[in-house]
Design a protein around this motif. Sequence first.
Motif, short mmCIF file in Angstrom:
data_model
loop_
_atom_site.label_atom_id
_atom_site.label_comp_id
_atom_site.label_asym_id
_atom_site.label_seq_id
_atom_site.Cartn_x
_atom_site.Cartn_y
_atom_site.Cartn_z
N LEU A 84 -1.31 39.32 119.81
CA LEU A 84 -1.51 40.27 121.06
C LEU A 84 -0.69 39.96 121.96
O LEU A 84 -0.34 38.81 122.55
CB LEU A 84 -2.89 40.03 121.33
CG LEU A 84 -4.05 40.41 120.58
CD1 LEU A 84 -5.42 39.96 121.25
CD2 LEU A 84 -4.27 42.08 120.30
N THR A 85 0.15 41.01 122.67
CA THR A 85 0.93 40.89 123.81
C THR A 85 0.35 40.42 125.24
O THR A 85 0.74 39.78 125.96
CB THR A 85 2.00 41.99 124.10
OG1 THR A 85 1.12 42.99 124.35
CG2 THR A 85 2.83 42.14 123.02
N VAL A 86 -1.11 40.80 125.07
CA VAL A 86 -2.10 40.47 126.18
C VAL A 86 -3.32 39.88 125.66
O VAL A 86 -3.79 40.51 125.00
CB VAL A 86 -2.49 41.78 126.94
CG1 VAL A 86 -3.47 41.58 128.00
CG2 VAL A 86 -1.38 42.70 127.54
N PRO A 87 -3.19 38.47 125.97
CA PRO A 87 -4.32 37.59 125.19
C PRO A 87 -5.65 38.12 125.53
O PRO A 87 -6.60 37.88 124.52
CB PRO A 87 -4.09 36.16 125.81
CG PRO A 87 -2.61 36.25 126.34
CD PRO A 87 -2.39 37.49 126.71
N SER A 88 -6.23 38.91 126.61
CA SER A 88 -7.34 39.28 126.92
C SER A 88 -7.66 40.42 126.27
O SER A 88 -8.67 41.31 126.34
CB SER A 88 -7.81 39.52 128.27
OG SER A 88 -6.76 40.35 128.82
N ALA A 89 -6.68 41.34 125.58
CA ALA A 89 -6.72 42.71 124.87
C ALA A 89 -7.84 42.54 123.88
O ALA A 89 -7.96 41.48 123.08
CB ALA A 89 -5.34 43.07 124.48
N GLU A 90 -8.19 43.76 123.31
CA GLU A 90 -9.04 43.96 122.28
C GLU A 90 -8.49 45.07 121.33
O GLU A 90 -8.03 45.96 121.75
CB GLU A 90 -10.46 44.24 122.68
CG GLU A 90 -11.27 43.22 123.52
CD GLU A 90 -12.58 43.90 123.84
OE1 GLU A 90 -12.93 45.04 124.01
OE2 GLU A 90 -13.51 42.94 123.97
N VAL A 91 -8.73 44.75 120.20
CA VAL A 91 -8.19 45.90 119.08
C VAL A 91 -9.66 46.37 118.55
O VAL A 91 -10.46 45.48 117.90
CB VAL A 91 -7.55 45.15 117.90
CG1 VAL A 91 -6.97 46.09 116.98
CG2 VAL A 91 -6.16 44.38 118.41
N TRP A 92 -9.68 47.56 118.29
CA TRP A 92 -10.63 48.44 117.82
C TRP A 92 -10.31 49.10 116.48
O TRP A 92 -9.19 49.80 116.61
CB TRP A 92 -11.51 49.23 118.89
CG TRP A 92 -12.10 48.65 119.92
CD1 TRP A 92 -11.62 47.77 120.98
CD2 TRP A 92 -13.47 48.31 120.04
NE1 TRP A 92 -12.70 47.33 121.68
CE2 TRP A 92 -13.77 47.53 121.20
CE3 TRP A 92 -14.72 48.85 119.23
CZ2 TRP A 92 -15.22 46.96 121.48
CZ3 TRP A 92 -15.84 48.50 119.55
CH2 TRP A 92 -16.02 47.62 120.66
N ILE A 93 -11.32 49.17 115.64
CA ILE A 93 -11.06 49.85 114.26
C ILE A 93 -11.90 51.14 114.24
O ILE A 93 -12.92 51.04 114.73
CB ILE A 93 -11.17 48.81 113.22
CG1 ILE A 93 -10.25 47.55 113.24
CG2 ILE A 93 -11.10 49.73 111.77
CD1 ILE A 93 -8.90 48.02 113.06
N ARG A 94 -11.42 52.06 113.56
CA ARG A 94 -12.35 53.22 113.61
C ARG A 94 -11.91 53.73 111.86
O ARG A 94 -10.95 53.76 111.48
CB ARG A 94 -11.89 54.50 114.59
CG ARG A 94 -12.70 55.77 114.09
CD ARG A 94 -12.42 57.04 115.12
NE ARG A 94 -13.52 57.89 114.79
CZ ARG A 94 -13.15 59.09 115.06
NH1 ARG A 94 -12.27 59.62 115.74
NH2 ARG A 94 -14.11 60.03 114.93
N TYR A 95 -12.98 54.27 111.32
CA TYR A 95 -13.07 54.64 110.01
C TYR A 95 -12.65 56.10 110.29
O TYR A 95 -13.76 57.07 110.46
CB TYR A 95 -14.57 54.57 109.32
CG TYR A 95 -14.85 53.06 109.08
CD1 TYR A 95 -14.15 52.31 108.18
CD2 TYR A 95 -15.84 52.57 109.67
CE1 TYR A 95 -14.50 51.06 108.02
CE2 TYR A 95 -16.23 51.26 109.52
CZ TYR A 95 -15.72 50.49 108.68
OH TYR A 95 -15.89 49.34 108.41
#
Length: 120
Positions: free
Chosen positions: A60-71
């Motif tokens: 992650l380029t921003v350590p506090s970022a979150e990645v979300w997944i969608r079906y």
Amino acid sequence: MNCCNNLNRGVGVPSVSVGERPIERLTDDFPTTVTVSTSSTTLLTANPNRRIIKIYCLSLTVPSAEVWIRYGTGATLLDSSHPLLFKNLLIVDSGQAANAISAICSAGTAQLRVSSAERV
């Protein structure tokens, strides 16, 4: 010690089954790296033969970022199903794995390793 490929245990045997259910043979999985930003990114297109998906966050380029997944396509931070809380997601439900899969990052960019296995 038997070192067979556990996913394809019945390879070469014409009618292998567990109880009443035939065993599906699966392809090898080949990982690809996908960059996900704050815009929706399609990780995989729909495929009715797909059975397993593995998604792993490499960086992650921003350590506090979150990645979300969608079906499905068109992931947003408001309508996505799964955060990658532990930096990985394994999808083994055939109905969900067959869908298109998209992702979005809350800030910056993320590098995801995506691999899948299909029914032979």
